[in-house]
Design an enzyme around this catalytic site. Structure first.
Site, PDB file in Angstrom:
ATOM      1  N   ASN A  88       0.806  -0.697  -0.338  1.00 54.06           N
ATOM      2  CA  ASN A  88       0.113  -0.095   0.172  1.00 54.06           C
ATOM      3  C   ASN A  88       0.585   1.230  -0.174  1.00 54.06           C
ATOM      4  O   ASN A  88       2.153   1.029   0.010  1.00 54.06           O
ATOM      5  CB  ASN A  88      -1.513   0.174   1.179  1.00 54.06           C
ATOM      6  N   ASP A 102      -4.567  -6.223   4.594  1.00 53.13           N
ATOM      7  CA  ASP A 102      -5.393  -6.668   5.355  1.00 53.13           C
ATOM      8  C   ASP A 102      -5.468  -8.041   4.797  1.00 53.13           C
ATOM      9  O   ASP A 102      -6.020  -9.024   5.496  1.00 53.13           O
ATOM     10  CB  ASP A 102      -6.724  -6.052   4.990  1.00 53.13           C
ATOM     11  N   LYS A 148       9.063 -17.632  -9.557  1.00 56.50           N
ATOM     12  CA  LYS A 148       8.333 -16.412 -10.036  1.00 56.50           C
ATOM     13  C   LYS A 148       7.502 -16.891 -11.577  1.00 56.50           C
ATOM     14  O   LYS A 148       7.392 -17.501 -12.045  1.00 56.50           O
ATOM     15  CB  LYS A 148       9.827 -15.534 -11.362  1.00 56.50           C
ATOM     16  N   PRO A 162      -3.023 -11.538   9.993  1.00 58.40           N
ATOM     17  CA  PRO A 162      -3.956 -11.717  11.602  1.00 58.40           C
ATOM     18  C   PRO A 162      -3.868  -9.721  11.826  1.00 58.40           C
ATOM     19  O   PRO A 162      -3.259  -8.717  10.860  1.00 58.40           O
ATOM     20  CB  PRO A 162      -2.315 -12.025  12.526  1.00 58.40           C
ATOM     21  N   ASP A 163      -4.688  -9.566  13.205  1.00 56.65           N
ATOM     22  CA  ASP A 163      -4.474  -8.367  12.837  1.00 56.65           C
ATOM     23  C   ASP A 163      -4.392  -8.004  14.107  1.00 56.65           C
ATOM     24  O   ASP A 163      -4.064  -8.416  15.562  1.00 56.65           O
ATOM     25  CB  ASP A 163      -5.956  -7.816  13.352  1.00 56.65           C
ATOM     26  N   ILE A 164      -2.659  -7.183  13.576  1.00 58.45           N
ATOM     27  CA  ILE A 164      -1.801  -6.670  14.834  1.00 58.45           C
ATOM     28  C   ILE A 164      -2.409  -6.051  15.860  1.00 58.45           C
ATOM     29  O   ILE A 164      -2.342  -6.104  17.111  1.00 58.45           O
ATOM     30  CB  ILE A 164      -0.527  -5.951  14.130  1.00 58.45           C
ATOM     31  N   PHE A 183      -4.802   3.916  14.755  1.00 56.78           N
ATOM     32  CA  PHE A 183      -4.675   4.302  13.818  1.00 56.78           C
ATOM     33  C   PHE A 183      -5.847   3.331  12.830  1.00 56.78           C
ATOM     34  O   PHE A 183      -6.152   2.453  12.161  1.00 56.78           O
ATOM     35  CB  PHE A 183      -3.483   4.390  13.103  1.00 56.78           C
ATOM     36  N   LYS A 233     -14.010   1.150  15.003  1.00 53.89           N
ATOM     37  CA  LYS A 233     -12.769   0.524  15.243  1.00 53.89           C
ATOM     38  C   LYS A 233     -12.379   0.218  17.053  1.00 53.89           C
ATOM     39  O   LYS A 233     -12.033  -0.234  16.969  1.00 53.89           O
ATOM     40  CB  LYS A 233     -12.059   1.276  13.609  1.00 53.89           C
ATOM     41  N   LYS A 264     -11.598  -3.332  18.057  1.00 57.54           N
ATOM     42  CA  LYS A 264     -10.317  -4.309  18.364  1.00 57.54           C
ATOM     43  C   LYS A 264      -9.424  -3.386  20.108  1.00 57.54           C
ATOM     44  O   LYS A 264      -9.135  -4.877  20.480  1.00 57.54           O
ATOM     45  CB  LYS A 264      -8.923  -2.950  17.746  1.00 57.54           C
TER      46      LYS A 264
HETATM   47  O1  C5P Z   1      -8.727  -2.669  10.358  1.00 60.15           O
HETATM   48  P1  C5P Z   1      -7.977  -1.730   9.688  1.00 60.15           P
HETATM   49  O2  C5P Z   1      -6.755  -2.091   9.466  1.00 60.15           O
HETATM   50  O3  C5P Z   1      -8.614  -0.473   9.026  1.00 60.15           O
HETATM   51  O4  C5P Z   1      -6.923  -0.681  10.735  1.00 60.15           O
HETATM   52  C1  C5P Z   1      -6.287   0.140  11.022  1.00 60.15           C
HETATM   53  C2  C5P Z   1      -5.376   0.014  12.911  1.00 60.15           C
HETATM   54  O5  C5P Z   1      -5.079  -1.891  12.676  1.00 60.15           O
HETATM   55  C3  C5P Z   1      -4.286   0.856  12.392  1.00 60.15           C
HETATM   56  O6  C5P Z   1      -3.729   0.469  13.874  1.00 60.15           O
HETATM   57  C4  C5P Z   1      -2.607  -0.580  11.714  1.00 60.15           C
HETATM   58  O7  C5P Z   1      -2.103  -0.091  12.430  1.00 60.15           O
HETATM   59  C5  C5P Z   1      -3.663  -1.684  12.265  1.00 60.15           C
HETATM   60  N1  C5P Z   1      -3.733  -3.112  12.160  1.00 60.15           N
HETATM   61  C6  C5P Z   1      -2.773  -4.039  12.831  1.00 60.15           C
HETATM   62  N2  C5P Z   1      -2.828  -5.116  11.630  1.00 60.15           N
HETATM   63  C7  C5P Z   1      -3.670  -5.493  10.912  1.00 60.15           C
HETATM   64  C8  C5P Z   1      -4.256  -4.676  10.171  1.00 60.15           C
HETATM   65  C9  C5P Z   1      -4.602  -3.022  11.002  1.00 60.15           C
HETATM   66  O8  C5P Z   1      -2.283  -3.952  13.721  1.00 60.15           O
HETATM   67  N3  C5P Z   1      -3.801  -6.611  10.462  1.00 60.15           N
END
Ligand code: C5P
Length: 396
Positions: free
Chosen positions: A207, A275, A285, A303-305, A322, A336, A340
């Site tokens: 991104n 995501d 390749k 995974p959502d960190i 963020f 959010k 989260k």
């Molecule tokens: O869900 P979204 O990506 O919009 O959320 C943004 C926030 O979540 C940011 O703080 C980003 O660093 C964190 N994030 C994360 N791991 C992910 C996706 C987002 O820590 N896989």
């Protein structure tokens, strides 16, 4: 560092010439330097050049009645915020380890409770000698900070450990040693930059995050005295000096790295984590084929960190996330925060017309348990300072 005072002891060694450059660089940062030269140091650098560069009187002699009348050696050793011994010879380390005080420099180090930092410099065999290693252990257990030495070619023609650290490294150690601020003793984790999710060994999904805001936040927290663990994806903006940098590529690597760094006092998740990742990224390749078949990518959720940190057993006292949105920013960001489980969300509108992604300025809204607070448009560095101040108030 501005306004701080360093008593700089230069001992006799070929690396003494680097102390001249160090004086210049330290003074550029608004630090006052009072130099002390041992007898041997005067064989390598002259009191005149040291005096000219430091714009200070140079102290050399324990029994100089003029010096004693102006400022006694006890006072000299206590008037500084830090005593730095650059270079520190094997002989001087031995004196420090044994409390020998037979000249001005060694007496100053013994007569003080001011923090002491040394940058050893000597021949590799002298450094490796069990006596020096014993002395090193002793001075470290006495609380002395040791910078280097490095491994490398030596003036004497040999190669190995014993070469004094370079000036920028010593400068950084001085900065750390002189640090104070509300976050001193606190460890803060910052994630920053984009992640790269491989398609094959040469292609990836990414991104437009530049890592600018995350780097600025890490620098602002560092400036308040925090120990910063900076976990960064492949960003355009280089990581700030004086933070511990952990480079990662993918979201999964970022999560693993973050988890290995917990517990921390606070976490700021500024990374634009992808995501999705490509399932079954190819080992080779992916080639075009004659029939013109197009590759089809399938995705799995990363995974959502932020959620993992916020809901995990090692949860920091403060977790900041963020939210980069392109519409209905406050509503999405508020949802959010709840989803989260983090404490604060810093929300911004990253629609292309705002120029925020990759730009130098940011306009954010801070969402906490009390609601939403819109901050005016300002440079990213200023957003970082304001956020760091707020973090300091919350956890200091
Ligand atoms: O869900 P979204 O990506 O919009 O959320 C943004 C926030 O979540 C940011 O703080 C980003 O660093 C964190 N994030 C994360 N791991 C992910 C996706 C987002 O820590 N896989």
């Amino acid at each position: 560092m501005t306004g701080k005072r360093i008593l700089l002891i230069i001992t006799g060694g070929i690396a003494a010439f680097k102390a001249l450059d160090l004086i210049r660089r330290v003074r550029e940062r608004g630090v006052d330097v009072t130099p002390v030269l041992t007898k041997a140091a005067q064989q390598f650098v002259t009191p005149l050049s040291v005096s000219a560069l430091s714009a200070s009187k140079v102290y050399t002699d324990l029994f100089d009645l003029t010096d004693e009348a102006e400022m006694g050696h006890i006072e000299l050793s206590r008037s500084a915020d830090l005593i730095a011994v650059v270079p520190a010879s094997a002989d001087f380390m031995a004196k420090m380890a044994h409390g020998v005080a037979d000249d001005l420099a060694s007496t100053l180090v013994l007569a003080t409770d001011t923090p002491v930092l040394i940058a050893p410099s000597m021949n590799v065999r002298m450094w490796d000698h069990p006596a020096t290693q014993r002395n090193l252990q002793t001075v470290m257990s006495d609380g002395v900070t040791v910078v280097g030495p490095e491994e490398g070619p030596m003036a004497c023609g040999e190669f190995g450990p014993g070469r004094m650290s370079e000036v920028p490294d010593i400068l950084m150690a001085l900065e750390t040693a002189l640090m104070d601020g509300p976050l001193l003793g606190k460890r803060v984790l910052v994630t920053s930059g984009p992640t790269h999710e491989p398609i094959d060994p040469v292609r990836y999904i990414a991104n437009r995050s530049s890592g600018a805001q995350g780097a600025a936040i890490a620098a602002a927290l560092r400036d308040l005295g925090a120990t910063v663990e900076f976990v960064t994806g492949p960003a355009d903006v280089p990581p700030p000096a004086g933070v511990t940098v952990h480079k990662v590529e993918t979201a999964q690597q970022m999560l693993d790295q973050v988890q290995s760094l917990l517990p921390v006092d606070a976490a700021v998740c500024a990374a634009a984590v992808a995501d999705w990742r490509v399932t079954d990224a190819a080992d080779q390749k992916i080639k075009k084929n004659a029939k013109g078949d197009l590759p089809v990518l399938s995705f799995a959720e990363n995974p959502d960190i932020l959620a993992t940190i916020s809901q995990g057993k090692n949860r920091p006292a403060l977790v900041v996330g963020f939210a980069a949105e392109t519409d209905d920013v406050i509503a999405h960001a508020t949802a959010k925060r709840a989803r989260k489980g983090c404490d604060w969300i810093v929300a911004n509108d990253v629609s292309p017309e705002t120029g925020i992604m990759g730009g130098a300025r940011n306009q954010v809204t801070l969402i906490d348990e009390d609601g939403a607070e819109a901050w005016p448009d300002m440079p990213k560095a200023q957003v970082a300072t304001r956020l760091a101040d707020r973090i300091a108030k919350a956890i200091a």
